[in-house]
Every structure is written in structure tokens, then in C-alpha cells.
Scaffold this active site. Structure first.
Site, PDB file in Angstrom:
ATOM      1  N   ASN A  88     133.734 -16.906  20.342  1.00 47.96           N
ATOM      2  CA  ASN A  88     133.764 -15.895  21.136  1.00 47.96           C
ATOM      3  C   ASN A  88     135.115 -15.919  21.645  1.00 47.96           C
ATOM      4  OD1 ASN A  88     132.377 -14.281  18.822  1.00 47.96           O
ATOM      5  ND2 ASN A  88     130.141 -15.773  19.622  1.00 47.96           N
ATOM      6  N   GLY A  94     131.539 -11.216  22.598  1.00 45.17           N
ATOM      7  CA  GLY A  94     130.520 -11.862  22.944  1.00 45.17           C
ATOM      8  C   GLY A  94     130.363 -12.933  23.227  1.00 45.17           C
ATOM      9  N   HIS A 101     133.119 -23.418  22.768  1.00 44.75           N
ATOM     10  CA  HIS A 101     132.403 -23.595  21.982  1.00 44.75           C
ATOM     11  C   HIS A 101     132.846 -23.202  20.521  1.00 44.75           C
ATOM     12  CE1 HIS A 101     129.757 -20.215  23.830  1.00 44.75           C
ATOM     13  NE2 HIS A 101     129.468 -20.280  22.308  1.00 44.75           N
TER      14      HIS A 101
END
Ligand code: AMP
Length: 115
Positions: A88, A94, A101
Site C-alpha cells: 500500500n 491505504g 512493508h
């Protein structure tokens, strides 16, 4: 360089997490609020804020992140049934934690497109 976040503290062992993989450059741990039966986050130890902040010199590290996610997926048995890797980026993507990550999601069938 990204800012100090909860994820860099997890990478340094300053905050507890269920770690499933660790090497010199990459750490993987279980998501605290899992969205699938298996939900693991794979992060670089170095705080790159998001994929948009990665530099050409990060190419090797980005490859190691993906291969670590693949290896963890295999160890979780997800290579048999399939899984999804998600990054994201920014508000519409988001992103809530500004430390790059890769989400590894598996253990159920995923819908498409994502909401
Ligand atoms: P994103 O929305 O892509 O930035 O993903 C951030 C993820 O981090 C979410 O799935 C959260 O549930 C997860 N998360 C936040 N804090 C922790 C924590 N302390 N340990 C494990 N996962 C966390």
C-alpha cells in the site's frame, strides 16, 4: 530515509512482535490485526518510507524483500494454495505505517478487485 516508526522499533526488537523471519536486511512478523488466516508483514530493517521513496540503489533490497516473502509463504504452506503480496502506497493506497512493508496474505481465497 524514512522516519522512526513502530515497524523500525519492531525491527530493532524494541517492541514485541511475532517474528517469523529475520536476516541482516529483512524482518517478517505477524500482522497484529490479521485480514486473512495468514497475514504477515515483510519489512526492510532500513526505514524506507514507502515504495515511492525507494531509490535505484534499493533494487537489491527490494528483491530480497520479495524473495523473503516468497520463502515465508512456502514455510507457511501457502505455495500449495496460493497467496497475495500487497504494498500500500500513500493515502489512496491505504498506507497507515510509513515504513515500507509487503503484506503476505493467505489461507483463504482473495477477492478481486480489492475494495
Ligand atoms: P498499511 O495499512 O499497509 O500501512 O499496513 C499497516 C499494517 O500494520 C496493518 O495491517 C496493521 O494491522 C499492522 N500493524 C500496525 N501495528 C502493528 C504492530 N504493532 N504489530 C504488527 N502489525 C501491526
Amino acid at each position: 530515509m524514512g522516519e522512526e516508526t513502530i515497524f523500525s522499533k519492531i525491527a530493532k526488537g524494541e517492541i514485541p512482535a511475532t517474528i517469523v523471519h529475520e536476516d541482516d536486511e529483512v524482518v517478517a512478523f505477524r500482522d497484529i490485526s490479521p485480514k486473512a488466516p495468514v497475514h504477515i508483514l515483510v519489512i526492510p530493517r532500513r526505514a524506507i518510507a514507502r515504495i515511492d521513496a525507494a531509490a535505484p540503489g534499493d533494487a537489491g533490497l527490494l528483491g530480497r524483500l520479495l524473495l523473503a516473502a516468497r520463502d515465508v509463504a512456502r514455510r507457511e504452506g501457502l505455495d500449495k494454495t496460493g497467496y497475495r503480496l500487497v504494498i500500500n502506497n500513500g493515502a489512496d493506497g491505504g498506507e497507515t505505517v510509513p515504513h515500507l512493508h509487503v503484506h503476505l496474505l493467505g489461507g483463504r481465497a482473495m477477492g478481486w478487485p480489492p475494495g
